[in-house]
Design a protein around this motif. Structure first.
Motif, PDB file in Angstrom:
ATOM      1  N   HIS A 101      11.765  21.575 -10.186  1.00 18.45           N
ATOM      2  CA  HIS A 101      11.454  20.872  -8.937  1.00 18.45           C
ATOM      3  C   HIS A 101      11.412  19.364  -9.066  1.00 18.45           C
ATOM      4  N   GLY A 102      11.677  18.853 -10.238  1.00 19.63           N
ATOM      5  CA  GLY A 102      11.504  17.426 -10.426  1.00 19.63           C
ATOM      6  C   GLY A 102      12.726  16.719 -10.929  1.00 19.63           C
ATOM      7  N   PHE A 103      12.552  15.438 -11.148  1.00 23.54           N
ATOM      8  CA  PHE A 103      13.588  14.646 -11.780  1.00 23.54           C
ATOM      9  C   PHE A 103      12.901  13.521 -12.549  1.00 23.54           C
ATOM     10  N   PRO A 104      13.566  13.043 -13.600  1.00 25.01           N
ATOM     11  CA  PRO A 104      12.937  12.029 -14.446  1.00 25.01           C
ATOM     12  C   PRO A 104      12.972  10.644 -13.801  1.00 25.01           C
ATOM     13  N   THR A 105      11.932   9.874 -14.069  1.00 22.73           N
ATOM     14  CA  THR A 105      11.898   8.464 -13.678  1.00 22.73           C
ATOM     15  C   THR A 105      11.388   7.685 -14.884  1.00 22.73           C
ATOM     16  N   SER A 106      11.407   6.381 -14.781  1.00 27.85           N
ATOM     17  CA  SER A 106      10.893   5.558 -15.876  1.00 27.85           C
ATOM     18  C   SER A 106       9.391   5.738 -16.066  1.00 27.85           C
ATOM     19  N   ARG A 107       8.708   6.302 -15.063  1.00 24.48           N
ATOM     20  CA  ARG A 107       7.263   6.541 -15.135  1.00 24.48           C
ATOM     21  C   ARG A 107       6.927   8.003 -15.400  1.00 24.48           C
ATOM     22  N   GLY A 108       7.941   8.791 -15.747  1.00 22.85           N
ATOM     23  CA  GLY A 108       7.741  10.219 -15.982  1.00 22.85           C
ATOM     24  C   GLY A 108       8.313  11.040 -14.841  1.00 22.85           C
ATOM     25  N   ALA A 109       8.304  12.339 -15.013  1.00 22.61           N
ATOM     26  CA  ALA A 109       8.866  13.242 -14.000  1.00 22.61           C
ATOM     27  C   ALA A 109       8.048  13.209 -12.714  1.00 22.61           C
ATOM     28  N   ILE A 110       8.759  13.274 -11.574  1.00 27.37           N
ATOM     29  CA  ILE A 110       8.106  13.436 -10.275  1.00 27.37           C
ATOM     30  C   ILE A 110       8.760  14.603  -9.549  1.00 27.37           C
ATOM     31  N   VAL A 111       8.033  15.164  -8.605  1.00 26.48           N
ATOM     32  CA  VAL A 111       8.509  16.323  -7.847  1.00 26.48           C
ATOM     33  C   VAL A 111       9.434  15.844  -6.728  1.00 26.48           C
ATOM     34  N   HIS A 112      10.563  16.522  -6.581  1.00 26.76           N
ATOM     35  CA  HIS A 112      11.529  16.217  -5.527  1.00 26.76           C
ATOM     36  C   HIS A 112      10.871  16.396  -4.157  1.00 26.76           C
ATOM     37  N   GLY A 113      11.162  15.481  -3.240  1.00 32.06           N
ATOM     38  CA  GLY A 113      10.607  15.556  -1.892  1.00 32.06           C
ATOM     39  C   GLY A 113      10.970  16.834  -1.169  1.00 32.06           C
ATOM     40  N   GLY A 114      12.139  17.398  -1.471  1.00 30.13           N
ATOM     41  CA  GLY A 114      12.542  18.653  -0.831  1.00 30.13           C
ATOM     42  C   GLY A 114      11.635  19.806  -1.209  1.00 30.13           C
ATOM     43  N   ALA A 115      11.145  19.822  -2.440  1.00 30.42           N
ATOM     44  CA  ALA A 115      10.214  20.874  -2.863  1.00 30.42           C
ATOM     45  C   ALA A 115       8.874  20.708  -2.162  1.00 30.42           C
ATOM     46  N   ILE A 116       8.425  19.466  -2.018  1.00 24.89           N
ATOM     47  CA  ILE A 116       7.168  19.203  -1.304  1.00 24.89           C
ATOM     48  C   ILE A 116       7.320  19.582   0.165  1.00 24.89           C
ATOM     49  N   ALA A 117       8.457  19.221   0.767  1.00 22.55           N
ATOM     50  CA  ALA A 117       8.703  19.566   2.170  1.00 22.55           C
ATOM     51  C   ALA A 117       8.761  21.076   2.369  1.00 22.55           C
ATOM     52  N   THR A 118       9.322  21.791   1.401  1.00 18.73           N
ATOM     53  CA  THR A 118       9.380  23.256   1.490  1.00 18.73           C
ATOM     54  C   THR A 118       7.980  23.855   1.474  1.00 18.73           C
ATOM     55  N   LEU A 119       7.131  23.368   0.579  1.00 20.19           N
ATOM     56  CA  LEU A 119       5.748  23.850   0.536  1.00 20.19           C
ATOM     57  C   LEU A 119       5.038  23.544   1.850  1.00 20.19           C
ATOM     58  N   ALA A 120       5.215  22.337   2.371  1.00 16.78           N
ATOM     59  CA  ALA A 120       4.584  21.958   3.640  1.00 16.78           C
ATOM     60  C   ALA A 120       5.072  22.838   4.785  1.00 16.78           C
ATOM     61  N   ASP A 121       6.393  23.023   4.883  1.00 18.59           N
ATOM     62  CA  ASP A 121       6.977  23.828   5.952  1.00 18.59           C
ATOM     63  C   ASP A 121       6.500  25.280   5.874  1.00 18.59           C
ATOM     64  N   GLU A 122       6.443  25.810   4.677  1.00 25.02           N
ATOM     65  CA  GLU A 122       5.963  27.181   4.487  1.00 25.02           C
ATOM     66  C   GLU A 122       4.520  27.316   4.986  1.00 25.02           C
ATOM     67  N   CYS A 123       3.695  26.333   4.672  1.00 24.50           N
ATOM     68  CA  CYS A 123       2.301  26.366   5.111  1.00 24.50           C
ATOM     69  C   CYS A 123       2.197  26.242   6.629  1.00 24.50           C
ATOM     70  N   LEU A 124       2.999  25.362   7.225  1.00 23.56           N
ATOM     71  CA  LEU A 124       2.959  25.162   8.674  1.00 23.56           C
ATOM     72  C   LEU A 124       3.365  26.425   9.433  1.00 23.56           C
ATOM     73  N   ALA A 125       4.477  27.037   9.030  1.00 26.50           N
ATOM     74  CA  ALA A 125       4.916  28.257   9.708  1.00 26.50           C
ATOM     75  C   ALA A 125       3.933  29.401   9.485  1.00 26.50           C
ATOM     76  N   SER A 126       3.349  29.451   8.298  1.00 24.98           N
ATOM     77  CA  SER A 126       2.418  30.543   7.986  1.00 24.98           C
ATOM     78  C   SER A 126       1.068  30.364   8.656  1.00 24.98           C
ATOM     79  N   VAL A 127       0.598  29.123   8.792  1.00 19.65           N
ATOM     80  CA  VAL A 127      -0.672  28.930   9.491  1.00 19.65           C
ATOM     81  C   VAL A 127      -0.508  29.305  10.963  1.00 19.65           C
TER      82      VAL A 127
END
Length: 146
Positions: free
Chosen positions: A51-77
């Motif tokens: 779910h991530g990609f490397p940066t000079s400050r270490g790995a971060i999570v791709h925004g698409g993975a965060i958006a997927t988690l958010a969307d899943e929560c919104l539809a499920s709530v």
């Protein structure tokens, strides 16, 4: 369905048990943490490899993975207040990324603000494990025949 025990609320745990083995729910490692009528907390387990990609400050999570988690929560709530024979689909989604997320456990805390006969207006806050908010989103969720 009763006012205190809507159909969707009783169906959510079984659905997530089924979904845990395949698709996006399995990919992100989503699990139900808290559940109530019009409120839901989901956990996502993000890895740098999947779910991530490397940066000079270490790995971060791709925004698409965060958006997927958010969307899943919104539809499920929204689904927690669904009637039998209904399912939920996202009609409109707006997400604000506030800061980079690090791989690991993320929590999505969803709230259904208002439901009409065919629409739900929902909010979610996505937090890094430990409470730091990384994204906020809101959606209009439509109820359709299953």
């Amino acid at each position: 369905m009763t006012a205190t025990n809507p159909y969707g609320l009783t169906a959510v745990p079984q659905l997530y048990e089924e979904w845990a083995a395949t698709g996006m729910v399995a990919n992100i490692g989503i699990h139900v943490v808290e559940l109530g009528a019009g409120r839901l907390v989901l956990e996502g387990n993000m890895t740098a490899e999947a779910h991530g990609f490397p940066t000079s400050r270490g790995a971060i999570v791709h925004g698409g993975a965060i958006a997927t988690l958010a969307d899943e929560c919104l539809a499920s709530v929204a689904f927690t207040l669904a009637d039998e024979g209904e399912t939920t689909v996202t009609a409109d989604l707006k997400i604000d990324f506030l800061r980079p997320a690090r791989p690991g456990r993320l929590l999505a805390r969803g709230t259904l603000r208002h439901r009409t006969r065919r629409l739900a207006f929902c909010d979610v806050v996505v937090e890094q494990d430990g409470g730091e908010v990384v994204a906020e989103a809101r959606a209009v969720i439509a109820y359709v025949k299953a």
